[in-house]
Design a protein around this motif. Structure first.
Motif, PDB file in Angstrom:
ATOM      1  N   PRO A  36       8.995   5.282   7.554  1.00  0.00           N
ATOM      2  CA  PRO A  36       8.536   6.586   7.069  1.00  0.00           C
ATOM      3  C   PRO A  36       7.551   7.297   8.085  1.00  0.00           C
ATOM      4  O   PRO A  36       7.493   8.402   8.081  1.00  0.00           O
ATOM      5  CB  PRO A  36       8.367   6.192   5.851  1.00  0.00           C
ATOM      6  CG  PRO A  36       8.857   5.043   5.273  1.00  0.00           C
ATOM      7  CD  PRO A  36       9.095   4.305   6.756  1.00  0.00           C
ATOM      8  N   TRP A  37       6.632   6.559   8.363  1.00  0.00           N
ATOM      9  CA  TRP A  37       5.290   7.048   8.949  1.00  0.00           C
ATOM     10  C   TRP A  37       5.720   7.395  10.365  1.00  0.00           C
ATOM     11  O   TRP A  37       5.161   8.581  10.785  1.00  0.00           O
ATOM     12  CB  TRP A  37       4.057   5.938   8.853  1.00  0.00           C
ATOM     13  CG  TRP A  37       3.747   5.757   7.423  1.00  0.00           C
ATOM     14  CD1 TRP A  37       2.388   6.386   6.987  1.00  0.00           C
ATOM     15  CD2 TRP A  37       4.108   4.588   6.613  1.00  0.00           C
ATOM     16  NE1 TRP A  37       2.303   5.733   5.831  1.00  0.00           N
ATOM     17  CE2 TRP A  37       3.219   4.577   5.583  1.00  0.00           C
ATOM     18  CE3 TRP A  37       5.113   3.586   6.805  1.00  0.00           C
ATOM     19  CZ2 TRP A  37       3.301   3.866   4.335  1.00  0.00           C
ATOM     20  CZ3 TRP A  37       5.005   2.780   5.721  1.00  0.00           C
ATOM     21  CH2 TRP A  37       4.218   2.879   4.679  1.00  0.00           C
ATOM     22  N   GLU A 118       1.633   2.362   9.540  1.00  0.00           N
ATOM     23  CA  GLU A 118       2.194   0.982   9.079  1.00  0.00           C
ATOM     24  C   GLU A 118       3.419   1.017   8.968  1.00  0.00           C
ATOM     25  O   GLU A 118       4.179   2.250   9.278  1.00  0.00           O
ATOM     26  CB  GLU A 118       1.630   1.094   7.377  1.00  0.00           C
ATOM     27  CG  GLU A 118       2.014  -0.225   6.836  1.00  0.00           C
ATOM     28  CD  GLU A 118       1.429  -0.084   5.296  1.00  0.00           C
ATOM     29  OE1 GLU A 118       0.338   0.339   5.045  1.00  0.00           O
ATOM     30  OE2 GLU A 118       2.225  -0.459   4.418  1.00  0.00           O
ATOM     31  N   ALA A 120       7.104  -0.318   7.310  1.00  0.00           N
ATOM     32  CA  ALA A 120       7.610  -0.917   5.819  1.00  0.00           C
ATOM     33  C   ALA A 120       7.674  -2.120   5.575  1.00  0.00           C
ATOM     34  O   ALA A 120       8.104  -2.744   4.595  1.00  0.00           O
ATOM     35  CB  ALA A 120       8.563   0.143   5.340  1.00  0.00           C
ATOM     36  N   ASP A 121       7.949  -2.940   6.869  1.00  0.00           N
ATOM     37  CA  ASP A 121       8.338  -4.482   6.778  1.00  0.00           C
ATOM     38  C   ASP A 121       7.133  -5.230   6.786  1.00  0.00           C
ATOM     39  O   ASP A 121       6.910  -6.072   5.620  1.00  0.00           O
ATOM     40  CB  ASP A 121       9.361  -4.733   7.979  1.00  0.00           C
ATOM     41  CG  ASP A 121       8.974  -4.182   9.106  1.00  0.00           C
ATOM     42  OD1 ASP A 121       7.803  -3.835   9.436  1.00  0.00           O
ATOM     43  OD2 ASP A 121       9.808  -4.557  10.313  1.00  0.00           O
ATOM     44  N   HIS A 122       6.315  -5.263   7.856  1.00  0.00           N
ATOM     45  CA  HIS A 122       5.065  -6.441   7.960  1.00  0.00           C
ATOM     46  C   HIS A 122       3.809  -5.891   7.240  1.00  0.00           C
ATOM     47  O   HIS A 122       2.831  -6.542   7.495  1.00  0.00           O
ATOM     48  CB  HIS A 122       5.028  -7.023   9.126  1.00  0.00           C
ATOM     49  CG  HIS A 122       6.194  -8.024   9.204  1.00  0.00           C
ATOM     50  ND1 HIS A 122       6.010  -9.223   8.678  1.00  0.00           N
ATOM     51  CD2 HIS A 122       7.414  -8.050   9.739  1.00  0.00           C
ATOM     52  CE1 HIS A 122       7.271  -9.906   8.674  1.00  0.00           C
ATOM     53  NE2 HIS A 122       7.854  -9.347   9.686  1.00  0.00           N
ATOM     54  N   ASN A 123       4.057  -4.487   7.239  1.00  0.00           N
ATOM     55  CA  ASN A 123       2.633  -3.879   6.751  1.00  0.00           C
ATOM     56  C   ASN A 123       1.210  -4.108   7.322  1.00  0.00           C
ATOM     57  O   ASN A 123       0.315  -4.347   6.922  1.00  0.00           O
ATOM     58  CB  ASN A 123       2.335  -4.132   5.117  1.00  0.00           C
ATOM     59  CG  ASN A 123       3.769  -4.121   4.367  1.00  0.00           C
ATOM     60  OD1 ASN A 123       4.196  -4.627   3.499  1.00  0.00           O
ATOM     61  ND2 ASN A 123       4.354  -2.776   4.328  1.00  0.00           N
ATOM     62  N   GLY A 124       1.639  -4.276   8.819  1.00  0.00           N
ATOM     63  CA  GLY A 124       0.298  -4.802   9.533  1.00  0.00           C
ATOM     64  C   GLY A 124      -0.647  -3.734   9.766  1.00  0.00           C
ATOM     65  O   GLY A 124      -1.864  -3.844  10.102  1.00  0.00           O
ATOM     66  N   SER A 125      -0.275  -2.405  10.022  1.00  0.00           N
ATOM     67  CA  SER A 125      -1.000  -1.405  10.437  1.00  0.00           C
ATOM     68  C   SER A 125      -1.868  -1.892  11.963  1.00  0.00           C
ATOM     69  O   SER A 125      -2.953  -1.672  11.937  1.00  0.00           O
ATOM     70  CB  SER A 125      -2.390  -1.041   9.531  1.00  0.00           C
ATOM     71  OG  SER A 125      -1.810  -0.604   8.276  1.00  0.00           O
ATOM     72  N   THR A 126      -0.722  -2.288  12.584  1.00  0.00           N
ATOM     73  CA  THR A 126      -1.574  -2.970  13.899  1.00  0.00           C
ATOM     74  C   THR A 126      -0.866  -2.582  15.269  1.00  0.00           C
ATOM     75  O   THR A 126      -1.737  -2.378  16.330  1.00  0.00           O
ATOM     76  CB  THR A 126      -1.045  -4.529  13.840  1.00  0.00           C
ATOM     77  OG1 THR A 126       0.021  -4.781  13.417  1.00  0.00           O
ATOM     78  CG2 THR A 126      -1.812  -5.346  12.742  1.00  0.00           C
TER      79      THR A 126
END
Lengths: 248, 320
Positions: A36-37, A118, A120-126
């Motif tokens: 989504p992002w 981010e 939507a799977d690992h939500n790491g923001s990395t």
């Protein structure tokens, strides 16, 4: 200027996830979508291209993953991206994804790189920050607005309790969040037709060692059943919050 | 062997999050057999720095920035250099706006595996395994960090502060920030309002509030409780409330002690934003609304009728 939007292929956000042997996602029945992002980032990139004052010539999307993700890449092309690059590898972690993307950016000299904040799977923001460090270029994170004025970036980033307007020189990575575009753009029939003939370039991966490894997945523990209080007796609820939950 | 914790300051002050970070870092240090060292960048008075020693920091390093601007590249360089000088094995940051900007860059610079958004101590340190939520809280995973140096970002409001007073050792370190490429043109800050991400209690409204004109009692309840206000996505999309209040998967992800969901049905995406909340109270007229599956306490009823009763009940509690 050329813009690259990095897209991740994730299960639709309404998916109820399940795992096989606690070790991998059960992909049965999953609808795969553009993260989504990343979809908001793509929407903003296209808006910028349409407004000539931004000086954007082309919007490319890049994805690191196997051919199974092509429907998601086609969707990005249908929404309006000019072309796509897929790095043909099943990445083990965000570090590997960022490292592969860095090769793409270097090979094609993108001036502006957009990543969603981010996945939507690992939500790491990395991935975005890692990519910027691989490229040794500036990054701006938590970006809620972006435009180019006379070749210079005008970026709004969220800070605690407010926002800042900043500018960084190109090339740069903007890690974008909610607000960057009002709503994700939806592919129109004409776009879907056009996407069929738009090029998806397949790039061969570099050898990269991942830094992390998922050992197992588990489901959250079920929460205790909800305790209902009568609507006429709000005082009882407040008493429970004070004496039982001890949060007031 | 040290665990370096980056403690951001807000206009020269620390806050609860800073002490959560130091408490966490000192526990991790115990696990790896080392000591916690705090790093502060920018102008912070000694009296404020000393507070960090209360939560287990054996040493506090301060570095002057070359600029007031938060330049992600320059800050990364400074933190990486301090980590290398110390030979730090673990670097801890907050999983907030700045932590999300710095941790991934540091990961590449130090070739250090990143465990992002952890809420608990590592499961083990040899191998180094962390536990974190995935799929926006719909599941959890154990992840092994395989590199020699590791980076962890800690979710806000997830780790209890523990007092563990140490002798105060403050050391100023000279580290060059390199070129500053970020130019700050303008800053807008709200003051006097509790930040949604800092709040221990949050009162949130959804479509059940029916109109942008009905938020008076909700705000009153929030004021009485010292809570922040929030809303669901449809409410911010309709423009009833500012986007900054949108709580959910694509908005703010929060973990307060207590969350009031007033007239919020509880779509999966909304629950994803509040799944780490300790207690959820739901008020909804539909007894089958999914929010009641996530909530510990519930009232079935119309938001507009129940809110004034909650306000009265809190007033009565406070008068006792």
């Amino acid at each position: 200027m050329k813009v690259l939007v990095c897209i991740s292929n994730v299960p639709d956000t309404t998916t109820k996830v399940k795992f096989v042997d606690e070790s991998k996602l059960d992909t049965n029945g999953i609808q795969w979508v553009i993260n989504p992002w990343d979809e908001l980032a793509l929407t903003r990139a296209l808006e910028m291209k349409e407004d000539a004052s931004n000086g954007i010539e082309a919007v490319t999307v890049a994805h690191v993953g196997l051919a199974a993700a092509e429907p998601t890449i086609r969707k990005a092309l249908a929404i309006g991206a000019d072309n796509a690059i897929r790095v043909n590898v099943d990445p083990k972690d965000a570090y590997e994804v960022a490292s592969q993307l860095a090769q793409v950016v270097k090979a094609e000299n993108f001036e502006i790189v957009l990543c969603g904040i981010e996945s939507a799977d690992h939500n790491g923001s990395t991935v975005g920050g890692m990519l910027a460090e691989f490229l040794e270029c500036p990054s701006v994170t938590c970006v809620s607005s972006l435009k180019m004025e006379g070749g210079k970036s005008v970026i709004t980033r969220e800070i605690d309790g407010g926002k800042e307007i900043v500018s960084v020189p190109t090339p740069f990575v903007a890690v974008v969040q909610k607000g960057i575009a009002k709503e994700p753009r939806i592919a129109a029939m004409r776009g879907i037709m056009a996407a069929r003939t738009k090029p998806i370039k397949v790039a061969e991966p570099q050898a990269v060692a991942s830094l992390t490894e998922v050992k197992k997945y588990e489901m959250p523990k079920p929460r205790a059943a909800c305790k209902f209080v009568d609507a006429e007796n709000a005082g009882e609820l407040i008493a429970l919050l004070q004496n039982e939950a001890k949060v007031l | 062997m040290s665990v370096l914790v980056y403690t951001e300051n807000w206009d020269g002050k620390f806050k609860k999050l800073s002490f959560e970070l130091v408490s966490y870092a000192s526990k991790v240090a115990e696990m790896v057999g080392g000591e916690a060292v705090a790093l502060s960048i920018g102008n912070v008075e000694n009296a404020e720095l000393e507070k960090l020693a209360q939560y287990g920091a054996k040493k506090i390093i301060t570095v002057d920035p070359a600029t007031q601007a938060f330049d992600e590249q320059a800050y990364t360089k400074v933190i990486a250099e301090v980590a290398q000088k110390l030979g730090a094995k673990v670097v801890v940051l907050a999983n907030n706006n700045k932590g999300k900007a710095l941790a991934p860059r540091l990961s590449v610079r130090l070739k250090a595996a990143l465990g992002a958004g952890v809420s608990k101590l590592p499961v083990s340190t040899s191998p180094f395994v962390v536990y974190k939520k995935v799929y926006s809280g719909k599941a959890f995973s154990d992840i092994e960090l395989k590199s020699d140096v590791k980076i962890l970002t800690l979710a806000q409001n997830s780790f209890d502060i523990t007092t563990n007073p140490q002798a105060v050792v403050i050391e100023k370190m000279d580290v060059a920030a390199g070129d500053i490429k970020t130019e700050v043109k303008n800053v807008e800050k709200q003051t006097g309002k509790i930040l949604l991400t800092d709040a221990e209690i949050v009162v949130s409204g959804g479509r059940g509030m029916k109109s942008p004109d009905n938020w008076g009692p909700l705000e009153e309840l929030a004021n009485l409780l010292g809570a922040a206000t929030a809303c669901s996505r449809p409410v911010s999309d309709e423009g009833w409330r500012p986007h900054g209040e949108h709580t959910g998967q694509t908005g703010k992800i929060i973990a307060p002690n207590l969350y009031f969901a007033i007239g919020i049905s509880g779509a999966t995406q909304h629950i994803a934003g509040i799944s780490s909340t300790k207690y959820i109270v739901a008020v909804n007229s539909d007894k089958d609304a999914p929010i009641f599956e996530a909530a510990q306490y519930g009232i079935i009823g119309d938001a507009m009728k129940v809110l004034p009763k909650l306000v009265d009940a809190v007033k009565e509690m406070k008068s006792k």
